[in-house]
Motif scaffolding. Structure first.
Motif, PDB file in Angstrom:
ATOM      1  N   ARG A   1      -4.734   0.563  71.874  1.00  0.00           N
ATOM      2  CA  ARG A   1      -3.639   0.624  71.256  1.00  0.00           C
ATOM      3  C   ARG A   1      -3.087  -0.485  70.361  1.00  0.00           C
ATOM      4  O   ARG A   1      -2.665  -1.507  71.009  1.00  0.00           O
ATOM      5  CB  ARG A   1      -2.424   1.179  72.114  1.00  0.00           C
ATOM      6  N   TYR A   2      -3.537  -0.023  68.835  1.00  0.00           N
ATOM      7  CA  TYR A   2      -2.846  -1.095  68.181  1.00  0.00           C
ATOM      8  C   TYR A   2      -1.875  -1.307  67.688  1.00  0.00           C
ATOM      9  O   TYR A   2      -0.583  -0.119  67.461  1.00  0.00           O
ATOM     10  CB  TYR A   2      -4.125  -0.706  66.964  1.00  0.00           C
ATOM     11  N   GLN A   3      -0.902  -2.371  67.288  1.00  0.00           N
ATOM     12  CA  GLN A   3      -0.556  -2.733  66.915  1.00  0.00           C
ATOM     13  C   GLN A   3      -0.237  -3.997  66.018  1.00  0.00           C
ATOM     14  O   GLN A   3      -1.005  -5.215  66.464  1.00  0.00           O
ATOM     15  CB  GLN A   3       0.527  -3.569  68.143  1.00  0.00           C
ATOM     16  N   THR A   4       0.873  -3.524  65.192  1.00  0.00           N
ATOM     17  CA  THR A   4       0.699  -4.506  63.753  1.00  0.00           C
ATOM     18  C   THR A   4       1.746  -5.727  64.360  1.00  0.00           C
ATOM     19  O   THR A   4       3.212  -5.703  64.790  1.00  0.00           O
ATOM     20  CB  THR A   4       0.828  -3.990  62.618  1.00  0.00           C
TER      21      THR A   4
ATOM     22  N   MET B   1      -4.585  -3.340  72.801  1.00  0.00           N
ATOM     23  CA  MET B   1      -4.556  -3.904  73.528  1.00  0.00           C
ATOM     24  C   MET B   1      -4.129  -2.217  74.540  1.00  0.00           C
ATOM     25  O   MET B   1      -4.521  -1.259  73.881  1.00  0.00           O
ATOM     26  CB  MET B   1      -2.382  -3.875  74.175  1.00  0.00           C
ATOM     27  N   GLN B   2      -4.810  -2.336  75.868  1.00  0.00           N
ATOM     28  CA  GLN B   2      -6.005  -1.409  77.044  1.00  0.00           C
ATOM     29  C   GLN B   2      -4.686  -0.352  77.330  1.00  0.00           C
ATOM     30  O   GLN B   2      -3.842  -1.089  77.837  1.00  0.00           O
ATOM     31  CB  GLN B   2      -6.599  -1.805  77.624  1.00  0.00           C
ATOM     32  N   GLN B   3      -4.191   0.374  77.009  1.00  0.00           N
ATOM     33  CA  GLN B   3      -3.531   1.284  77.546  1.00  0.00           C
ATOM     34  C   GLN B   3      -3.624   2.522  77.998  1.00  0.00           C
ATOM     35  O   GLN B   3      -4.676   2.961  77.925  1.00  0.00           O
ATOM     36  CB  GLN B   3      -2.346   1.911  76.824  1.00  0.00           C
ATOM     37  N   PRO B   4      -3.548   2.423  79.698  1.00  0.00           N
ATOM     38  CA  PRO B   4      -4.506   4.402  79.970  1.00  0.00           C
ATOM     39  C   PRO B   4      -4.002   5.586  79.742  1.00  0.00           C
ATOM     40  O   PRO B   4      -2.365   5.311  79.272  1.00  0.00           O
ATOM     41  CB  PRO B   4      -3.847   3.943  81.707  1.00  0.00           C
ATOM     42  N   ASP B   5      -4.744   6.499  79.840  1.00  0.00           N
ATOM     43  CA  ASP B   5      -4.778   7.564  79.858  1.00  0.00           C
ATOM     44  C   ASP B   5      -4.419   8.141  81.362  1.00  0.00           C
ATOM     45  O   ASP B   5      -5.192   8.731  81.898  1.00  0.00           O
ATOM     46  CB  ASP B   5      -5.290   8.474  79.104  1.00  0.00           C
ATOM     47  N   GLU B   6      -2.892   8.455  81.474  1.00  0.00           N
ATOM     48  CA  GLU B   6      -2.629   9.673  83.167  1.00  0.00           C
ATOM     49  C   GLU B   6      -3.530  10.076  83.450  1.00  0.00           C
ATOM     50  O   GLU B   6      -3.663  10.607  83.817  1.00  0.00           O
ATOM     51  CB  GLU B   6      -0.874   9.863  82.544  1.00  0.00           C
TER      52      GLU B   6
ATOM     53  N   LYS C   1      -1.127   7.545  67.057  1.00  0.00           N
ATOM     54  CA  LYS C   1      -1.228   9.013  66.994  1.00  0.00           C
ATOM     55  C   LYS C   1      -2.132  10.017  66.833  1.00  0.00           C
ATOM     56  O   LYS C   1      -3.299  10.834  67.281  1.00  0.00           O
ATOM     57  CB  LYS C   1       0.192   9.578  66.486  1.00  0.00           C
ATOM     58  N   VAL C   2      -3.137   9.238  65.623  1.00  0.00           N
ATOM     59  CA  VAL C   2      -3.866  10.259  64.522  1.00  0.00           C
ATOM     60  C   VAL C   2      -5.017   9.510  65.576  1.00  0.00           C
ATOM     61  O   VAL C   2      -5.512  11.004  65.450  1.00  0.00           O
ATOM     62  CB  VAL C   2      -4.274   9.264  63.370  1.00  0.00           C
ATOM     63  N   VAL C   3      -5.522   8.256  66.409  1.00  0.00           N
ATOM     64  CA  VAL C   3      -6.449   8.022  66.484  1.00  0.00           C
ATOM     65  C   VAL C   3      -7.075   8.698  67.919  1.00  0.00           C
ATOM     66  O   VAL C   3      -7.535   9.449  68.736  1.00  0.00           O
ATOM     67  CB  VAL C   3      -6.765   6.992  66.861  1.00  0.00           C
ATOM     68  N   ASN C   4      -5.231   9.240  69.000  1.00  0.00           N
ATOM     69  CA  ASN C   4      -5.488   9.119  69.915  1.00  0.00           C
ATOM     70  C   ASN C   4      -5.648  11.212  69.598  1.00  0.00           C
ATOM     71  O   ASN C   4      -6.652  11.919  70.481  1.00  0.00           O
ATOM     72  CB  ASN C   4      -4.551   8.802  71.551  1.00  0.00           C
ATOM     73  N   PHE C   5      -4.724  11.656  68.661  1.00  0.00           N
ATOM     74  CA  PHE C   5      -5.157  13.141  68.347  1.00  0.00           C
ATOM     75  C   PHE C   5      -7.023  13.377  68.354  1.00  0.00           C
ATOM     76  O   PHE C   5      -7.300  14.263  68.936  1.00  0.00           O
ATOM     77  CB  PHE C   5      -4.496  13.843  67.577  1.00  0.00           C
ATOM     78  N   TYR C   6      -7.656  12.250  67.782  1.00  0.00           N
ATOM     79  CA  TYR C   6      -9.033  12.716  67.106  1.00  0.00           C
ATOM     80  C   TYR C   6      -9.565  12.427  68.489  1.00  0.00           C
ATOM     81  O   TYR C   6     -10.799  13.223  68.726  1.00  0.00           O
ATOM     82  CB  TYR C   6      -9.068  12.112  66.274  1.00  0.00           C
TER      83      TYR C   6
END
Length: 755
Positions: free
Chosen positions: A99-102, A86-91, A128-133
């Motif tokens: 954003r991945y969901q299992t 799903m697409q999550q906005p970055d404020e 968390k890892v993907v966003n930080f990277y």
């Protein structure tokens, strides 16, 4: 080594919170395993023999998965998870990111709740890892654009400097054989006063470099010296771009350091990417092994398709940075450039361990020999004992203070390393040059052998009637020891840890010249060490007096003790370390880097008043002076203790997750922090021995008691060092600051920075 420990050791310490929490996910898997092993003991006994006999036979009848493919027609029936995006906005940045969901398909089975919790936490860790990277990649891409502009300005400045040098030559042609000019061939195609265009011919590319960039930049690469600082204070420093070789060299050095730090950050990101992908692979394989499911392939397929695996910006930037660095800063020498960009890891040397043990053994043997020599000859009851304590003891005690400080620092380095406090980065050491705890122990133990051998020799020559005619030579032993240590410290050859010695001397010079240099952490950290070595500085003063005025010829320090000049200088000697720290605080406040430095400077000023009042009282006595010394020392002690615990250590926070400590702690045992605070307060009260006249105790010589009090202060400083750097490390962790910020050599007049 298990993967969990290896994963922890290879993390970038400052980014530890951004890594996948492998240990916690492993704990969740252990809970799932315990749930699956829940059957009663009787059921286990009945099924053990049957299961063991059928386990091997059952494996013979499982479906064949194929040699060329891991999937089969029946795999859809065995699906365990599904991945939704799903697409999550970055404020902050105004963008959207996936954003991945299992979706766990077996949640209705017995124990499915635990597995559902596991996948939820796994998704949180992966996002968390993907966003930080992704955030870090955007940062390095932005920094790369800035370095591009800086390189364009540097090349233009190089061309301008060489053109001014050879202004009579048209057209210009330079052939490069050294690292001062990185261009292989430079040909001038058009020359005018307002605009110059230089054609760059390279084996790989041909492009046009314009010197118009020089009209829009200012140089920031002027080396900081006391003279330049004084000029800037009086606003007489010309900040315009001056085209000379010195500023070109300074700009090149700054940009070279910027490229080195940028390359290190890229390597950290590459390692971060690899470790986390490998960690997700390991944890999913462990999940499949525990649950006997087939979920790893589906999840890892999602990992491979994510930004973490598909992005190649970091790899491309690493290649381009290395190529640029080799071409422009290493004279096309790839081996030299790569050795700078990728320094080899420092290896543990067995001979260091051997020498440490050898020197410590020799030190213990010498201590025993000194004790036996004093005891067998009743030296403590002899008439020479008082004379020895007044003259020789202060000369050798100076080395004792230094060795004790080194031992405390070795302990600090050991625990910093054990709890992964990145002290080499905090101090700004060059990679591979920082001293490990065994190397610090080697220095302190070897120095202790020299000191104890000199003390034993001194005692033997004093007490042996056959050597009474050599008393003058005996008195020169401490002076010879000081001379040897100073010669080793300034030795220009690459021995005895030259890089560390020169690093300390550079910090010492900046401390002496305060506030004419910009204050960095190593500078004020070293100055703080000297505030706990006041007695060592007074011993140096005694050396000058004892040998300069010739008292060593008759072993009588009466001249020094009776001299009013010596007493006055003693006051200034005690004040110097605190005055340096006060000036450093003034400089940092003037720069606006830290507004709290005004209070910190006030703290050191109050300490200066307390030290002066105590020293004056110790020399002159008197009830009024005693009251002044006690009151000023009490105020300074309260101020300094508050600053130690709250500002330097970051403790005593009531709203913290750890009551009266801080939110994040490195040491596993919280009681150690409270013990350290109590010990700090107690040792801070060592000044009371001066006001309460403990120095006049009959059971202990005055100099011996002074040495004990000074040693307690050194121990307090050693404890302070650990918690001070721990707090600094945690601040870096909170800001994910893993590389040094290097000031760039050029600034721009316009805000868009588009050249």
């Amino acid at each position: 080594m298990k993967f969990g420990k290896e994963f922890g050791t290879q993390m970038v310490p400052e980014w530890q919170e951004a890594y996948m929490n492998y240990n916690y996910l492993k704990t969740l898997l252990k809970q799932i395993l315990l749930f699956r092993q829940r059957p009663s003991v009787s059921d286990k006994v009945k099924s053990t023999s049957k299961a063991s006999s059928l386990r091997r036979k059952g494996s013979l009848f499982r479906a064949f998965s194929g040699l060329t493919s891991h999937t089969s027609k029946n795999d859809k029936q065995d699906e365990v998870i599904m991945i939704s995006t799903m697409q999550q906005p970055d404020e902050e940045q105004g963008e959207e990111y996936p954003r991945y969901q299992t979706i766990f398909l077996k949640s209705l089975e017995e124990g499915g709740e635990l597995e559902l919790i596991f996948f939820r936490r796994l998704d949180n860790e992966f996002n968390k890892v993907v966003n930080f990277y992704r955030t870090k990649v955007k940062e390095v891409v932005k920094e790369a654009k800035e370095l591009d502009i800086q390189m364009e300005a540097l090349i233009a400045l190089r061309i301008k400097v060489h053109h001014r040098t050879d202004a009579d030559v048209t057209p210009l042609t330079f052939e490069t054989n050294t690292g001062s000019n990185p261009l292989e061939v430079i040909q001038e195609s058009k020359v005018s006063e307002e605009h110059q265009v230089i054609k760059l011919k390279d084996a790989n590319e041909s492009r046009m470099a314009s010197l118009e960039v020089l009209n829009r930049i200012k140089i920031n690469a002027a080396p900081e010296t006391p003279i330049s600082t004084m000029r800037s204070v009086f606003n007489s420093l010309n900040l315009d771009l001056n085209y000379n070789r010195n500023e070109l060299k300074a700009a090149q050095q700054k940009l070279k350091r910027a490229f080195i730090e940028f390359h290190e950050k890229l390597r950290f990101l590459k390692n971060y990417n690899f470790l986390n992908q490998f960690a997700f692979s390991k944890i999913m394989k462990k999940y499949d092994k525990i649950t006997s499911r087939n979920a790893a392939d589906t999840y890892l397929e999602m990992v491979e398709g994510s930004y973490l695996s598909q992005s190649d910006e970091v790899a491309k930037l690493i290649a381009r940075v290395e190529a640029t660095f080799i071409k422009h800063f290493s004279n096309q020498n790839r081996d030299q450039g790569m050795n700078i960009l990728r320094p080899k890891a420092k290896r543990e040397k067995h001979r260091v361990t051997f020498l440490v043990g050898c020197f410590f053994g020799c030190s213990l043997a010498l201590i025993v020999a000194i004790i036996l020599s004093i005891h067998t000859r009743d030296f403590l009851k002899s008439e020479e004992q008082i004379q020895y304590m007044n003259t020789i003891f202060p000369l050798y005690s100076m080395f004792g203070f230094f060795v004790l400080h080194m031992l405390m620092y070795a302990g600090n380095v050991y625990y910093w390393t054990r709890y992964r406090v990145n002290y080499s980065f905090i101090f700004g050491c060059k990679p591979g040059t920082e001293l490990r705890f065994k190397e610090v122990l080697l220095i302190s133990s070897s120095l202790s052998v020299l000191i104890l051998a000199a003390i034993l020799t001194n005692l033997e020559m004093d007490l042996d009637p056959n050597t009474q005619t050599y008393k003058t030579i005996t008195e020169l032993l401490p002076l010879g020891l000081v001379t040897a240590v100073l010669l080793i410290a300034i030795c220009p050859f690459n021995i005895f840890y030259r890089s560390t010695r020169y690093f300390l001397m550079a910090c010492l010079w900046r401390c002496i010249c305060a506030p004419l240099y910009m204050v960095t952490l190593p500078d004020f950290f070293l100055a703080d060490q000297f505030t706990s070595q006041v007695q060592l500085l007074r011993s140096l003063e005694f050396y000058v007096c004892y040998y300069g005025w010739g008292d060593f010829k008759k072993r009588d320090a009466q001249t020094c003790s009776d001299s009013s000049i010596y007493k006055t200088i003693s006051i200034f000697i005690a004040v110097i370390p605190y005055w340096i720290r006060f000036l450093q605080c003034v400089r940092r406040y003037y720069e606006g880097s830290d507004s709290t430095q005004a209070l910190n400077g006030l703290k050191y000023f109050s300490t200066i008043i307390a030290v002066v009042s105590r020293t004056v009282y110790d020399q002159r006595k008197g009830t009024t002076l005693k009251i002044i010394a006690a009151s000023t020392s009490g105020i300074a002690t309260i101020f300094s203790t508050y600053w130690d615990l709250i500002m330097d250590w970051g403790l005593l926070n009531r709203s913290s997750e750890n009551p009266w400590l801080r939110d994040k702690l490195i040491l596993p045992n919280r009681s150690i922090y409270f013990i350290a605070m109590i010990v700090n307060v107690i040792l801070r009260l060592a000044w009371m021995q001066t006001v309460l006249d403990f120095t006049e105790a009959s059971f202990l010589h005055r100099n011996a008691l002074t040495a004990i009090i000074a040693s307690l202060e050194i121990i307090r400083r050693g404890i302070w060092n650990f918690f001070r750097l721990e707090n600094e490390h945690l601040n870096n962790v909170g800001k994910f600051r893993a590389v040094k910020t290097v000031p760039l050599p050029f600034s721009y007049e316009d805000e868009d920075k588009d050249l």
